[in-house]
Motif scaffolding. Structure first.
Motif, short mmCIF file in Angstrom:
data_model
loop_
_atom_site.label_atom_id
_atom_site.label_comp_id
_atom_site.label_asym_id
_atom_site.label_seq_id
_atom_site.Cartn_x
_atom_site.Cartn_y
_atom_site.Cartn_z
N PRO A 73 68.66 -32.22 51.33
CA PRO A 73 67.86 -31.01 51.33
C PRO A 73 67.85 -30.35 52.70
O PRO A 73 67.73 -31.02 53.72
CB PRO A 73 66.46 -31.51 50.95
CG PRO A 73 66.52 -32.98 50.83
CD PRO A 73 67.93 -33.43 51.06
N ALA A 116 69.49 -24.32 44.06
CA ALA A 116 68.89 -24.17 45.38
C ALA A 116 67.74 -23.18 45.35
O ALA A 116 66.73 -23.35 46.05
CB ALA A 116 69.95 -23.73 46.39
N GLU A 156 64.72 -24.96 43.83
CA GLU A 156 64.16 -25.93 44.78
C GLU A 156 63.37 -25.22 45.88
O GLU A 156 62.32 -25.70 46.31
CB GLU A 156 65.29 -26.75 45.40
CG GLU A 156 65.90 -27.75 44.42
CD GLU A 156 67.02 -28.55 45.06
OE1 GLU A 156 67.80 -27.95 45.81
OE2 GLU A 156 67.10 -29.75 44.80
N SER A 199 67.79 -31.88 43.03
CA SER A 199 69.10 -32.14 43.63
C SER A 199 69.54 -33.56 43.27
O SER A 199 69.05 -34.52 43.84
CB SER A 199 69.04 -31.99 45.16
OG SER A 199 68.92 -30.65 45.51
N ASP A 209 75.31 -26.21 38.84
CA ASP A 209 73.99 -25.97 38.24
C ASP A 209 73.97 -26.16 36.72
O ASP A 209 72.92 -26.41 36.15
CB ASP A 209 73.53 -24.55 38.56
CG ASP A 209 73.37 -24.31 40.05
OD1 ASP A 209 73.14 -25.29 40.77
OD2 ASP A 209 73.50 -23.15 40.49
N THR A 263 72.56 -29.53 35.39
CA THR A 263 71.46 -30.13 36.16
C THR A 263 70.43 -30.77 35.24
O THR A 263 69.88 -31.84 35.55
CB THR A 263 70.80 -29.06 37.04
OG1 THR A 263 71.75 -28.57 37.97
CG2 THR A 263 69.62 -29.64 37.80
#
Length: 731
Positions: free
Chosen positions: A460, A551, A554, A663, A669, A672
């Motif tokens: 991260p 991203a 997150e 993540s 993606d 995920t």
């Protein structure tokens, strides 16, 4: 009247005579066990229990026909030195007389095997299975077992020849030369008698010896598996011939010991005389093959051969990804190896994926070595290969490319290995690979996925330095449910705003909108006005252009504080009011707790995501009701599913943290939600489909990030998901 002799009376049933065996020998073993050699007219039990006046112990035997009866050897879990009864399965029993001899050495057992005519190799196999046998055997007991087996082999095997020369060549391994009466050319399972008894396959060749009478002949053998051999400790080599053990004794006091270059030179001198199968002669030629001396011989060759490793990357788990090319129009190259001075041995030619390199035809068109040999119709000169390896075989070592030619000569070229600790450089590294390659499936599954699986998940980043937060709407009290919605245009948000207006959800959600900074010009005022008009509360989060969907989500999670997270894409919209309270209530009911997704229905009324178990496995798994009418959807309690919907899910922040966040181990993606489900399950959480909440699944616009690299990573992710699913379902 009945005759006096009773001849009319029925004959009495003959009394059953129990099986009986004579114990010829008992060898008392360390640890209180014994080996019993016996003869019996009837076949004795192979498994069972030995009972005697002083107790009982396990019985495990191997038997062979002998002289109209049976001869056998048994391992008894006690020192059996008296009369005993052997009871086997299904009531079989045998009376065993006391052993005639009690010993502690292996030589009497070899005498018994020889006298009874038993197959010595099969007896040896039995002894190797049962000694030391105890799982908690000490090092001393294991050592005793090796000495016992060595003594048995030395005594049971008949002398068949002698070893006169022993060598450890530059390749390591053991080379032996001498003569034998029975040893044939070709691969042979062989044992060596020394301080550490070992067995392996050796390649044997033969050569004529004028000083040995037929059928004796000279023999030379080599085993690459016997590494680091102490030549002085070797006493004999043993092999099987026609069921018997044969022994090649090392000539004492006159055996010649050779090491390193001297050993290789001697083998090279013998090569023209050696005969045998091609595999055996190839093993001998391999001993004499040139060694890498630290300089490039490939570039200086006059042969029409050229090659290079353009890049070699190493993942933290040691795996290697090699990318290069080979020009070999006359097909002289038999093997392409990546090697190192620290025992790296990675064959590439049998595991690479060919890549078109038309630039090489043009680049070498004027090279005299390739005059008229290059065909412009053949451009598949490039390759990409994956090779498992240990990091220790590369770190601090000389790494080089080795080409082995059809005449067993070699060409070398130094190579360098680049450690790849993160995923950051992948777009540039894999830019030349097209996701539309017709053979992309094997490339992804056999090369890219195994290598990329060794790269750690993306660490991260400190997003606080990379994002900008703009409050939207009127200030409001802190809310427990944080909704994170990535978007690309205001048009995507208009239906969301309209459905939230005046709803209980508008006052319950803390809504965070996330978008790349470049497309947000002029949005702030419009969004703030919309939030105030529709009674919404939250913020706009601006992220860098390079951030993908994952991203962005997150970043939104980090910018909020609610204990529950609603991960929501604007491509799905609720079909009825009060959906949030029902979804929260279901998340409180389900056990184990975890992630809950609404049912999703396409605009034509067909099912996009519903309850029930998945069909298939890996990346191909689908919801069983996909495409059926919405009437098929079950109403009522939530259904446990293999994974939640990719477009929307409600999850506790603590559950997401236990699964180590969004993540995960994938590279894109699209899957995920599959990877998150696997990690939630591993953490003890569940994934559920709502029984009372349904959303519309709208036709979304294609993502701007749908480039070649993203498409390639989606295929890699699918392969990783499929491999993990196969591991879970393996018996």
């Amino acid at each position: 009247m009945t005759p006096a002799d009773g001849s009319l009376l029925p004959a009495a049933a003959a009394a059953a005579v129990p099986a009986r065996a004579e114990a010829q020998l008992a060898i008392v073993l360390p640890g209180g066990r014994s080996l019993v050699a016996f003869l019996s007219p009837d076949e004795p039990p192979h498994e069972g229990t030995a009972l005697w006046g002083g107790g009982h112990a396990g019985w495990r035997a191997e038997v062979w026909p002998a002289d109209g009866g049976w001869a056998g050897i048994a391992l008894v879990g006690a020192a059996l030195c008296e009369r005993a009864t052997i009871r086997g399965p299904e009531g079989a029993s045998m009376r065993l007389e006391p052993p005639r001899r009690i010993e502690i050495a292996s030589e009497p057992l070899a005498d018994f095997v020889r006298t009874a005519g038993l197959p010595a190799r099969e007896v040896l196999d039995f002894l190797r299975k049962v000694l030391p046998a105890e799982p908690d055997a000490t090092a001393a007991e294991a050592r005793w077992a090796r000495d016992f087996l060595g003594g048995f082999i030395a005594s049971a095997a008949t002398t068949d020849g002698f070893i006169e020369i022993l060598a450890v060549p530059e390749t390591d391994g053991l080379f032996a030369q001498g003569w034998s009466v029975s040893l044939p050319a070709g691969p042979c399972r062989m044992g060596k008698l020394d301080d550490d008894l070992g067995f392996c396959t050796a390649e044997v060749t033969t050569f004529p010896r004028a000083d040995i009478l037929p059928p004796g002949q000279g023999i030379a053998l080599f085993s690459r598996d016997w590494r680091g051999q102490d030549l002085a400790a070797l006493r004999a080599l043993v092999y099987e011939h026609e069921g018997c053990l044969r022994r090649l004794d090392v000539v004492r006091d006159s055996v010649l010991h050779l090491r390193g270059e001297a050993g290789s030179v001697h083998v090279a001198h013998m090569l023209p005389r050696l005969a045998g199968p091609e595999t055996a002669r190839r093993a001998m030629r391999r001993i004499c093959r040139p060694r890498y001396a630290g300089h490039d011989t490939l570039s200086a060759t006059a042969l029409p051969i050229a090659a290079a490793l353009e890049a070699v990357f190493q993942a933290p788990d040691g795996g290697l990804l090699a990318m290069g090319w080979l020009l070999d129009p006359l097909a002289r190259v038999e093997r392409v190896l990546l090697k190192s001075s620290a025992n790296l041995y990675a064959p590439l030619q049998d595991r690479w994926h060919s890549v078109a390199r038309p630039d090489l035809n043009a680049g070498f068109a004027t090279d005299a070595r390739f005059g008229r040999l290059l065909d412009d119709r053949d451009t598949m000169h490039g390759f990409i290969a994956y090779a498992p390896a240990a990091r220790s075989s590369v770190e601090g070592a000389e790494v080089y490319l080795e080409l082995v030619l059809d005449d067993n000569s070699c060409l070398f070229r130094p190579a360098s290995v680049t450690p790849l600790p993160t995923r950051d450089r992948l777009p540039g590294i894999l830019s030349a690979i097209s996701p539309h390659d017709p053979a992309i499936g094997p490339l992804v599954e056999g090369i890219l996925a195994p290598f990329l699986a060794g790269l750690p998940a993306a660490a991260p980043r400190n997003r606080a330095r990379r994002t900008a937060t703009i409050p939207l709407g009127a200030p409001s009290p802190e809310r427990d449910i944080a909704a994170i919605m990535p978007f690309r245009s205001l048009a995507q948000l208009q239906p969301v705003f309209a459905l939230l207006a005046g709803s209980p959800e508008a006052s319950a959600l803390d809504l965070t909108l996330v978008t790349p900074r470049g497309g947000a010009a002029g949005l702030t005022e419009k969004l703030d006005e919309a939030f105030r008009f529709y009674g919404l509360s939250g913020r706009l989060l601006l992220v860098p252009e390079g951030d993908g969907l994952l991203a962005q989500v997150e970043a939104g999670i980090e910018a909020t504080a609610g204990s529950r997270l609603l991960l929501w894409q604007p491509s799905v919209l609720p079909t009825a009011p009060n959906w949030l309270s029902r979804l929260v209530r279901e998340s409180q009911w389900v056990r184990p707790a975890g992630l809950v997704s609404p049912k999703l229905v396409y605009e034509d009324g067909s099912i996009c995501f519903g309850g029930g178990e998945e069909h298939g496995s890996g990346a191909q798994a689908i919801c069983p009701q996909l495409g059926y009418p919405a009437d098929w959807l079950a109403q009522g309690r939530p259904s446990r599913v293999a994974f939640g919907a990719a477009e929307i899910a409600l999850i506790g922040r603590a559950d997401l943290a236990a699964a180590e966040g969004l993540s995960g181990r994938l590279f894109g993606d699209r899957l995920t939600h599959r990877d998150l489900a696997d990690r939630l399950h591993a953490a003890g959480a569940g994934t559920w489909c709502s029984g009372s909440v349904t959303f519309w699944a709208l036709q979304d616009q294609p993502s701007a990030a749908n480039d070649s690299f993203t498409a390639l990573m989606s295929k890699v992710d699918a392969a990783l998901i499929a491999a993990r699913s196969k591991e879970r379902h393996a018996p």
